[in-house]
Design an enzyme around this catalytic site. Structure first.
Site, PDB file in Angstrom:
ATOM      1  N   ASP A 233     -14.747   0.794 -16.798  1.00 35.36           N
ATOM      2  CA  ASP A 233     -13.299   0.421 -16.496  1.00 35.36           C
ATOM      3  C   ASP A 233     -12.690  -0.098 -18.087  1.00 35.36           C
ATOM      4  O   ASP A 233     -13.374  -1.396 -18.497  1.00 35.36           O
ATOM      5  CB  ASP A 233     -12.482  -0.303 -15.455  1.00 35.36           C
ATOM      6  N   ILE A 234     -11.665   0.039 -18.731  1.00 32.58           N
ATOM      7  CA  ILE A 234     -11.239  -0.608 -19.710  1.00 32.58           C
ATOM      8  C   ILE A 234     -10.510  -1.864 -19.716  1.00 32.58           C
ATOM      9  O   ILE A 234     -10.341  -2.706 -20.709  1.00 32.58           O
ATOM     10  CB  ILE A 234     -10.409   0.197 -20.995  1.00 32.58           C
TER      11      ILE A 234
ATOM     12  N   HIS B 195      -9.647   8.583  -8.287  1.00 36.11           N
ATOM     13  CA  HIS B 195     -10.769   7.725  -8.891  1.00 36.11           C
ATOM     14  C   HIS B 195     -11.317   6.877  -7.936  1.00 36.11           C
ATOM     15  O   HIS B 195     -10.316   6.163  -7.317  1.00 36.11           O
ATOM     16  CB  HIS B 195     -10.429   7.197 -10.408  1.00 36.11           C
TER      17      HIS B 195
ATOM     18  N   ASN C  88      -7.113   3.888  -4.557  1.00 39.51           N
ATOM     19  CA  ASN C  88      -5.802   3.502  -4.127  1.00 39.51           C
ATOM     20  C   ASN C  88      -4.940   4.869  -3.978  1.00 39.51           C
ATOM     21  O   ASN C  88      -5.102   5.915  -4.712  1.00 39.51           O
ATOM     22  CB  ASN C  88      -5.186   2.657  -5.552  1.00 39.51           C
TER      23      ASN C  88
ATOM     24  N   HIS D  31     -13.165   3.051  -7.805  1.00 39.32           N
ATOM     25  CA  HIS D  31     -13.523   1.728  -8.658  1.00 39.32           C
ATOM     26  C   HIS D  31     -14.739   1.320  -8.025  1.00 39.32           C
ATOM     27  O   HIS D  31     -14.842   1.149  -6.687  1.00 39.32           O
ATOM     28  CB  HIS D  31     -12.290   0.643  -8.236  1.00 39.32           C
TER      29      HIS D  31
ATOM     30  N   GLY E 281      -1.073   0.467  -5.969  1.00 36.49           N
ATOM     31  CA  GLY E 281      -1.664  -0.037  -7.081  1.00 36.49           C
ATOM     32  C   GLY E 281      -2.158   1.009  -7.965  1.00 36.49           C
ATOM     33  O   GLY E 281      -2.763   0.930  -9.025  1.00 36.49           O
ATOM     34  N   GLN E 282      -2.063   2.620  -7.406  1.00 40.77           N
ATOM     35  CA  GLN E 282      -2.454   3.570  -8.316  1.00 40.77           C
ATOM     36  C   GLN E 282      -1.681   3.770  -9.414  1.00 40.77           C
ATOM     37  O   GLN E 282      -0.448   3.974  -9.324  1.00 40.77           O
ATOM     38  CB  GLN E 282      -2.654   4.820  -7.473  1.00 40.77           C
TER      39      GLN E 282
END
Length: 113
Positions: free
Chosen positions: A31-32, A99, A86, A101, A92-93
Protein backbone atom coordinates in the site's frame (compact mmCIF):
# COMPACT_ATOMS: atom_id res chain seq x y z
CA UNK A 1 -10.73 -3.43 -17.66
CA UNK A 2 -11.88 0.17 -17.28
CA UNK A 3 -9.40 2.73 -18.62
CA UNK A 4 -9.69 5.03 -15.61
CA UNK A 5 -9.43 2.46 -12.78
CA UNK A 6 -6.24 2.98 -10.75
CA UNK A 7 -5.80 -0.72 -10.00
CA UNK A 8 -6.47 -1.73 -13.62
CA UNK A 9 -3.69 0.68 -14.60
CA UNK A 10 -1.37 -1.03 -12.10
CA UNK A 11 -2.33 -4.44 -13.50
CA UNK A 12 -1.57 -3.21 -17.04
CA UNK A 13 1.81 -1.85 -15.90
CA UNK A 14 0.88 1.78 -16.58
CA UNK A 15 1.49 2.75 -12.94
CA UNK A 16 4.35 1.22 -10.94
CA UNK A 17 3.74 -0.74 -7.75
CA UNK A 18 5.92 -2.57 -5.23
CA UNK A 19 4.75 -6.04 -6.26
CA UNK A 20 4.82 -8.91 -3.80
CA UNK A 21 3.03 -11.54 -5.90
CA UNK A 22 1.56 -11.94 -9.35
CA UNK A 23 -0.06 -14.73 -11.32
CA UNK A 24 -2.75 -15.01 -13.99
CA UNK A 25 -5.53 -14.19 -11.48
CA UNK A 26 -4.08 -11.90 -8.81
CA UNK A 27 -1.67 -9.11 -8.06
CA UNK A 28 -0.40 -8.19 -4.58
CA UNK A 29 1.54 -5.03 -3.81
CA UNK A 30 2.46 -2.74 -0.91
CA UNK A 31 0.00 0.00 0.00
CA UNK A 32 1.37 3.46 -0.86
CA UNK A 33 -0.13 4.93 2.35
CA UNK A 34 0.45 2.15 4.90
CA UNK A 35 -1.68 2.10 8.03
CA UNK A 36 0.52 -0.49 9.77
CA UNK A 37 4.18 -1.55 9.61
CA UNK A 38 3.12 -4.16 7.04
CA UNK A 39 0.24 -3.18 4.76
CA UNK A 40 -0.35 -4.67 1.35
CA UNK A 41 -3.23 -5.21 -1.05
CA UNK A 42 -4.34 -8.28 -2.95
CA UNK A 43 -6.46 -7.60 -6.03
CA UNK A 44 -8.01 -9.74 -8.73
CA UNK A 45 -6.94 -9.00 -12.28
CA UNK A 46 -10.60 -9.23 -13.26
CA UNK A 47 -12.23 -5.86 -12.63
CA UNK A 48 -14.92 -6.08 -9.97
CA UNK A 49 -16.10 -2.82 -8.42
CA UNK A 50 -16.12 -4.16 -4.86
CA UNK A 51 -17.24 -7.00 -2.60
CA UNK A 52 -20.91 -6.58 -3.52
CA UNK A 53 -20.01 -7.17 -7.19
CA UNK A 54 -18.66 -10.67 -6.48
CA UNK A 55 -20.81 -13.29 -8.18
CA UNK A 56 -20.91 -17.05 -7.83
CA UNK A 57 -18.44 -17.36 -10.71
CA UNK A 58 -15.96 -15.20 -8.72
CA UNK A 59 -15.97 -17.31 -5.55
CA UNK A 60 -12.81 -19.20 -6.51
CA UNK A 61 -10.83 -16.02 -7.01
CA UNK A 62 -11.95 -14.51 -3.68
CA UNK A 63 -10.90 -17.70 -1.88
CA UNK A 64 -7.58 -17.52 -3.68
CA UNK A 65 -7.17 -13.91 -2.54
CA UNK A 66 -7.47 -15.04 1.09
CA UNK A 67 -5.04 -17.92 0.66
CA UNK A 68 -2.43 -15.87 -1.20
CA UNK A 69 -2.77 -12.97 1.25
CA UNK A 70 -2.14 -15.32 4.17
CA UNK A 71 0.90 -16.83 2.44
CA UNK A 72 2.37 -13.39 1.77
CA UNK A 73 1.71 -12.33 5.38
CA UNK A 74 3.66 -15.34 6.67
CA UNK A 75 6.55 -14.53 4.29
CA UNK A 76 6.45 -10.92 5.49
CA UNK A 77 6.77 -12.13 9.10
CA UNK A 78 3.26 -11.30 10.29
CA UNK A 79 1.53 -14.52 11.35
CA UNK A 80 -1.21 -12.39 12.96
CA UNK A 81 -2.87 -9.79 10.77
CA UNK A 82 -6.08 -7.96 9.93
CA UNK A 83 -7.97 -8.51 6.67
CA UNK A 84 -10.16 -5.65 5.39
CA UNK A 85 -12.55 -5.37 2.46
CA UNK A 86 -14.43 -2.06 2.07
CA UNK A 87 -17.65 -1.84 0.05
CA UNK A 88 -18.70 1.63 -1.01
CA UNK A 89 -17.61 5.15 -0.20
CA UNK A 90 -19.33 5.28 3.21
CA UNK A 91 -17.37 2.17 4.22
CA UNK A 92 -14.09 3.82 3.19
CA UNK A 93 -13.65 2.40 -0.30
CA UNK A 94 -11.69 4.91 -2.40
CA UNK A 95 -10.67 2.71 -5.35
CA UNK A 96 -13.65 0.94 -6.88
CA UNK A 97 -11.85 -2.26 -7.83
CA UNK A 98 -12.16 -5.17 -5.41
CA UNK A 99 -9.15 -5.22 -3.09
CA UNK A 100 -8.21 -6.88 0.16
CA UNK A 101 -6.03 -5.06 2.68
CA UNK A 102 -3.67 -7.11 4.86
CA UNK A 103 -2.33 -5.16 7.83
CA UNK A 104 0.00 -6.33 10.58
CA UNK A 105 3.11 -5.76 12.60
CA UNK A 106 1.38 -3.86 15.42
CA UNK A 107 -1.51 -4.33 17.82
CA UNK A 108 -4.85 -3.86 16.10
CA UNK A 109 -7.73 -2.44 18.13
CA UNK A 110 -11.47 -2.86 17.69
CA UNK A 111 -13.41 -0.94 16.70
CA UNK A 112 -10.89 0.54 14.26
CA UNK A 113 -12.23 4.09 14.51
Amino acid sequence: MPDNCLFCKIIRGEIPAAKLYEDEDLLAFRDIAPQAPTHFLVIPKKHLSGPAAVSEEDERIVGKMLRVGSEIARKEGIPEFRVVFNNGAQAGQTVFHLHMHILGGRDMHWPPG
